[in-house]
Design an enzyme around this catalytic site. Structure first.
Site, PDB file in Angstrom:
ATOM      1  CG  ASP A  33      -2.024   0.998   1.157  1.00 34.36           C
ATOM      2  OD1 ASP A  33      -1.724   2.211   1.111  1.00 34.36           O
ATOM      3  OD2 ASP A  33      -3.195   0.590   1.156  1.00 34.36           O
ATOM      4  CB  ILE A  34       1.181   4.234  -2.179  1.00 29.61           C
ATOM      5  CG1 ILE A  34      -0.254   4.717  -2.353  1.00 29.61           C
ATOM      6  CG2 ILE A  34       1.645   3.417  -3.362  1.00 29.61           C
ATOM      7  CD1 ILE A  34      -0.439   5.705  -3.500  1.00 29.61           C
ATOM      8  CG  ASN A  89     -12.529  -0.577   3.859  1.00 32.62           C
ATOM      9  OD1 ASN A  89     -12.829  -0.936   4.979  1.00 32.62           O
ATOM     10  ND2 ASN A  89     -11.390   0.029   3.587  1.00 32.62           N
ATOM     11  N   GLY A  95     -16.521   2.485   3.560  1.00 30.54           N
ATOM     12  CA  GLY A  95     -15.194   3.079   3.519  1.00 30.54           C
ATOM     13  C   GLY A  95     -14.379   2.743   2.287  1.00 30.54           C
ATOM     14  CD  GLN A  96     -15.065  -0.820  -2.730  1.00 30.05           C
ATOM     15  OE1 GLN A  96     -16.187  -1.179  -2.382  1.00 30.05           O
ATOM     16  NE2 GLN A  96     -14.447  -1.336  -3.771  1.00 30.05           N
ATOM     17  CG  HIS A 102      -8.887  -2.911  -2.357  1.00 33.15           C
ATOM     18  ND1 HIS A 102      -9.945  -2.229  -2.931  1.00 33.15           N
ATOM     19  CD2 HIS A 102      -8.489  -2.155  -1.314  1.00 33.15           C
ATOM     20  CE1 HIS A 102     -10.163  -1.109  -2.262  1.00 33.15           C
ATOM     21  NE2 HIS A 102      -9.295  -1.045  -1.259  1.00 33.15           N
ATOM     22  CG  HIS A 104      -6.780  -2.657   3.119  1.00 30.97           C
ATOM     23  ND1 HIS A 104      -5.961  -1.588   2.816  1.00 30.97           N
ATOM     24  CD2 HIS A 104      -8.003  -2.362   2.600  1.00 30.97           C
ATOM     25  CE1 HIS A 104      -6.667  -0.692   2.151  1.00 30.97           C
ATOM     26  NE2 HIS A 104      -7.904  -1.127   2.008  1.00 30.97           N
TER      27      HIS A 104
END
Length: 115
Positions: A33-34, A89, A95-96, A102, A104
């Site tokens: 994740d960035i 999410n 909260g997507q 995806h 996390h």
């Protein structure tokens, strides 16, 4: 395979946007994740564009199972030994932010967490 030309994750799958890859196979891409929330924070995405968990169909069961089974293997490879968290999410109220399914996976020591 379904692809959305405007989706940032589809662009990452197509190598149009670089990522720090952790794993790749015919079905999945996993990358760091960035904007990590933990020392180890990876995203697992299907190469198939599925907008959210709400869009899953029975034919996606094996894909979701593969993602779930892969998480502990990757976290161990990344040095996470004391547990991890997985989050999916779903939808705006869930909260997507990126509308490509995806998962996390987050782990590692967090000195700011309450003991």
């Amino acid at each position: 395979m379904s692809h959305d030309p405007n989706c940032i994750f589809c662009k990452i799958v197509a190598d149009q946007i670089p990522s720090k890859k952790v794993h790749e196979d015919e079905d999945l891409l996993v990358f760091h994740d960035i904007h990590p929330w933990a020392p180890v924070h990876i995203l697992l995405i299907p190469k198939l564009h599925i907008a959210s968990m709400a869009d899953l169909q029975p034919e996606h069961a094996a894909l979701m199972g593969k993602m779930t089974v892969l998480v502990p293997q990757l976290m161990k490879q990344l040095g996470v030994t004391n547990g991890f968290r997985t989050v999916v999410n779903t939808g705006s109220d869930g909260g997507q932010e990126v509308f490509h399914l995806h998962m996390h996976a987050m782990g590692g020591p967090r000195p700011w967490a309450k003991g």
